[in-house]
Design a protein around this motif. Structure first.
Motif, PDB file in Angstrom:
ATOM      1  N   ILE A 351      34.809  -6.207  23.248  1.00  0.00           N
ATOM      2  CA  ILE A 351      33.392  -6.286  23.619  1.00  0.00           C
ATOM      3  C   ILE A 351      33.273  -6.331  25.142  1.00  0.00           C
ATOM      4  CG2 ILE A 351      31.364  -7.807  23.587  1.00  0.00           C
ATOM      5  CD1 ILE A 351      31.592  -6.591  20.954  1.00  0.00           C
ATOM      6  N   MET A 393      23.760   2.056  20.057  1.00  0.00           N
ATOM      7  CA  MET A 393      23.526   0.824  19.298  1.00  0.00           C
ATOM      8  C   MET A 393      22.576   1.113  18.130  1.00  0.00           C
ATOM      9  SD  MET A 393      25.375  -1.298  20.930  1.00  0.00           S
ATOM     10  CE  MET A 393      25.013  -2.784  20.049  1.00  0.00           C
ATOM     11  N   PHE A 452      19.376  -4.415  13.595  1.00  0.00           N
ATOM     12  CA  PHE A 452      20.441  -5.406  13.385  1.00  0.00           C
ATOM     13  C   PHE A 452      19.899  -6.729  12.852  1.00  0.00           C
ATOM     14  CE2 PHE A 452      23.091  -2.509  15.856  1.00  0.00           C
ATOM     15  CZ  PHE A 452      24.282  -2.606  15.172  1.00  0.00           C
ATOM     16  N   SER A 484      27.620 -11.463  12.505  1.00  0.00           N
ATOM     17  CA  SER A 484      27.823 -10.642  13.701  1.00  0.00           C
ATOM     18  C   SER A 484      26.607  -9.779  13.979  1.00  0.00           C
ATOM     19  CB  SER A 484      29.041  -9.741  13.537  1.00  0.00           C
ATOM     20  OG  SER A 484      30.157 -10.516  13.244  1.00  0.00           O
ATOM     21  N   CYS A 485      25.970  -9.260  12.907  1.00  0.00           N
ATOM     22  CA  CYS A 485      24.759  -8.460  13.098  1.00  0.00           C
ATOM     23  C   CYS A 485      23.697  -9.286  13.794  1.00  0.00           C
ATOM     24  CB  CYS A 485      24.205  -7.991  11.753  1.00  0.00           C
ATOM     25  SG  CYS A 485      25.127  -6.615  11.102  1.00  0.00           S
ATOM     26  N   ILE A 488      24.651  -9.694  17.442  1.00  0.00           N
ATOM     27  CA  ILE A 488      24.377  -8.458  18.191  1.00  0.00           C
ATOM     28  C   ILE A 488      22.875  -8.346  18.429  1.00  0.00           C
ATOM     29  CG2 ILE A 488      24.430  -5.925  18.048  1.00  0.00           C
ATOM     30  CD1 ILE A 488      27.071  -6.240  16.483  1.00  0.00           C
TER      31      ILE A 488
END
Lengths: 531, 107
Positions: A351, A393, A452, A484-485, A488
């Protein structure tokens, strides 16, 4: 002299990186996601989510095989582990057509033994393939292209280290809310703090592409003719044999022996000549201790029908130093050795690499915004920045959405998922080229943020089991994907917030141009003086 | 054990950051950092990083352990940087009262 060297390095760094920046950003982002390739694929196959592993999973597999593959001469059982919740079985039967090299295979629910039919999807493999073979072009061309940009990345890293004026003095320095300075700090900090990773991943990437970049090494791939074993004759014809299966194979005893020895769970079990008195069980697990041993660096134990250990197949060891070095980088790059914490550490460094590339491209534009605004080249780069960074993204988010929204029965649905990924990305690039300013960023980042944020809800609705089911059964693969979504999404919304605040600041003259961070340095400084 | 190793790395890097004049001046504006002081901070910093390496080797064996350790160093350095930027009071208190800070505060 230093000045001129530094200047030339700055020039090299700038131009080598900006020309490759967008494709590098895509490679870094998809490559970083590939560290969790299995987890992504698992999330993208909601039909598998109902499988909950338990202690009896191995018995479930054994029962299935005795019933459905009694005549096979070898069974392979891949047990559930930290990165897999299902039972994957395959077997070879004498007399099977030779072209079916791998023999039949089936995926089972680990507690009920019911066969699971997952939807057709490329899952995480698409992201993994894309990061070194791109898409829709001949493999060799793509590998060359990736090789060239990786080399430019390597040039960027080395020239970046040389041009950095205060690599140690500014080691920990990040000054938010200072426009250009903040971008420089962000770029430098993401580069310097994870420098070992950046060098490792770029260099090992080049080594992995070595056969493409240096095709004249006189040997085939990986130093050997590939057609080994061709023309080995047909398999023996099928003969029905009477089998007498052990109702109660000594799994407990063997598993305990293996796990005590290695302190890791058994994850593969292969049973040779099942149902005969020559049956043997071979147990394997993630017990690698050396990276340089390469693939096959795990030790497996073989047991007889009574559960007594009869042999050990030791881990491979490297043939020579060059091979050891290759293996070491191969293992590191692909994280084949990594357990969960290590995988997260690599992901985190990846990342940082993605941030480094992204901030670098943005920095280029921010730095030149005053002088070059309106010029074709500058506007092109500014637009491409929006389209590749924010657009990618959005494209990734859309890929996951498409996975759940496209009908599971749709013909060539995995192709459609990928098409949607590219259609959205192309729209992002076109949109970015049209709206190159703050508005473009705001729209695309908000779009990605929305996608997301809602992914966990979509997951809960469209999977065969809800997120609460995953929570109850500690299905961390699925939960960590969803979490994680959200993380993000949080980062994306934070960027949107900062952009929006900045915009407001520009309109109202009394408001500072950028959000003043709440830094309590000054009062503390006096406090420190008193102390 | 993994958390402990990361924590040791974090402390090690905090000491390294204290050896940096900019951050040192923030914590102790009335003191100046001598070369000896800098060396002491570096040596003590390493004295935290090495046990972290030993823990990693213990957990993952030499080759993988050393690799994981480097990953932890990266994480820890970012944590120090984030702490310095967004939680300056925590960072400064850690410097002044937690680590070798007493040495400079008392003077």
């Amino acid at each position: 002299m230093t000045g001129s060297l530094r200047q030339s390095m700055t020039w090299l760094h700038t131009w080598s990186s900006i020309t490759a920046g967008w494709i590098l950003f895509a490679i870094f982002l998809t490559g970083t996601l590939s560290f969790f390739r299995n987890e992504i694929s698992y999330w993208m196959q909601p039909e598998l989510h109902q499988s909950v592993p338990n202690e009896q999973s191995v018995i479930v597999a054994y029962d299935y095989l005795t019933e459905h593959a009694a005549q096979a001469n070898e069974w392979q059982i891949s047990l559930p582990d930290a990165r897999k919740n299902t039972l994957d079985l395959s077997w070879t039967t004498p007399g099977e057509a030779r072209e079916r090299r791998r023999g039949p295979r089936v995926q089972l629910d680990a507690s009920t033994g019911e066969p699971l039919e997952a939807r057709q999807t490329e899952g995480g493999n698409f992201l993994y393939r894309f990061h070194f073979e791109l898409y829709g072009m001949p493999r060799e061309v793509a590998r060359w292209l990736v090789g060239i940009v990786s080399m430019m990345m390597f040039v960027g890293i080395i020239s970046g280290v040389i041009m950095h004026r205060k690599i140690f003095a500014d080691f920990f320095m990040f000054r938010p809310g200072k426009k250009l300075l903040s971008w420089i700090d962000g770029h430098a900090i993401s580069a310097v703090l994870a420098l070992p990773f950046h060098i490792m991943i770029t260099f090992s990437g080049l080594i992995l592409l070595g056969n493409t970049l240096m095709p004249w090494n006189g040997e085939g791939h990986h130093g050997g003719p590939r057609d080994r074993g061709a023309g080995g004759g047909d398999r023996p014809a099928a003969v029905e044999v009477a089998k007498d299966f052990d109702d109660n194979p000594p799994f407990d005893k063997m598993f305990r022996h293996f796990e005590q020895q290695w302190q890791v769970p058994v994850d593969t079990l292969s049973i040779s000549k099942p149902g005969t008195n020559k049956v043997t069980y071979t147990l394997g697990g993630g017990n690698r201790t050396e990276l340089s041993a390469g693939r096959g660096g795990e030790t497996s134990f073989t047991f007889d029908g009574n559960g007594e250990q009869i042999s050990t197949r030791p881990a491979n060891s490297e043939e020579n130093t060059a091979q050891a070095v290759y293996n070491y980088f191969d293992m590191l790059h692909q994280a084949r050795f990594a357990d969960t914490p290590t995988r997260w550490l690599l992901f985190f460094a990846g990342i940082l690499g993605t941030i480094m590339v992204g901030t670098g491209s943005v920095l280029w534009a921010v730095k030149r915004s005053k002088q070059q605004m309106g010029q074709f080249g500058f506007e092109l780069i500014r637009g491409l920045n929006v389209g590749t960074i924010a657009g990618l993204m959005t494209a990734c988010g859309s890929y996951f959405w498409a996975n759940r929204l496209l009908s599971a029965e749709l013909a060539s649905r995995s192709g459609w998922e990928i098409n949607i990924f590219f259609i959205v990305w192309a729209m992002g690039i076109v949109g970015g080229l049209i709206w190159r300013d703050r508005k473009g960023w705001l729209v695309q980042l908000s779009l990605a943020g929305t996608l997301f944020t809602l992914l966990p809800i979509l997951d809960s609705i469209t999977s065969s089991t809800s997120v609460f089911f995953a929570l109850n059964n500690a299905d961390w693969m699925r939960l960590s994907f969803d979490i994680s979504c959200l993380l993000i999404a949080a980062v994306l919304w934070l960027s949107v917030y900062y952009l929006a605040v900045q915009k407001k600041g520009r309109r109202g003259r009394n408001v500072p141009a950028s959000p003043a961070p709440k830094r309590k340095v000054k009062p503390l400084k006096t406090a420190g003086g008193e102390a | 054990m993994i958390g402990l190793a990361v924590f040791l790395c974090f402390i090690g890097f905090t000491l390294f950051s204290m050896a940096n004049k900019k951050h040192f001046d923030l914590a102790f504006p009335e003191q100046s950092l001598s070369t000896t002081g800098k060396w002491v901070l570096h040596v003590v910093g390493w004295a935290f990083l090495v046990p972290a390496l030993l823990i990693c080797v213990q957990l993952w064996d030499t080759e993988i352990g050393a690799t994981v350790w480097v990953g932890m160093l990266q994480l820890a350095s970012l944590l120090v940087s984030a702490c310095l930027t967004y939680l300056p009071s925590v960072y400064l208190n850690l410097c002044r009262y937690g680590l070798l800070g007493q040495f400079w505060s008392r003077r």
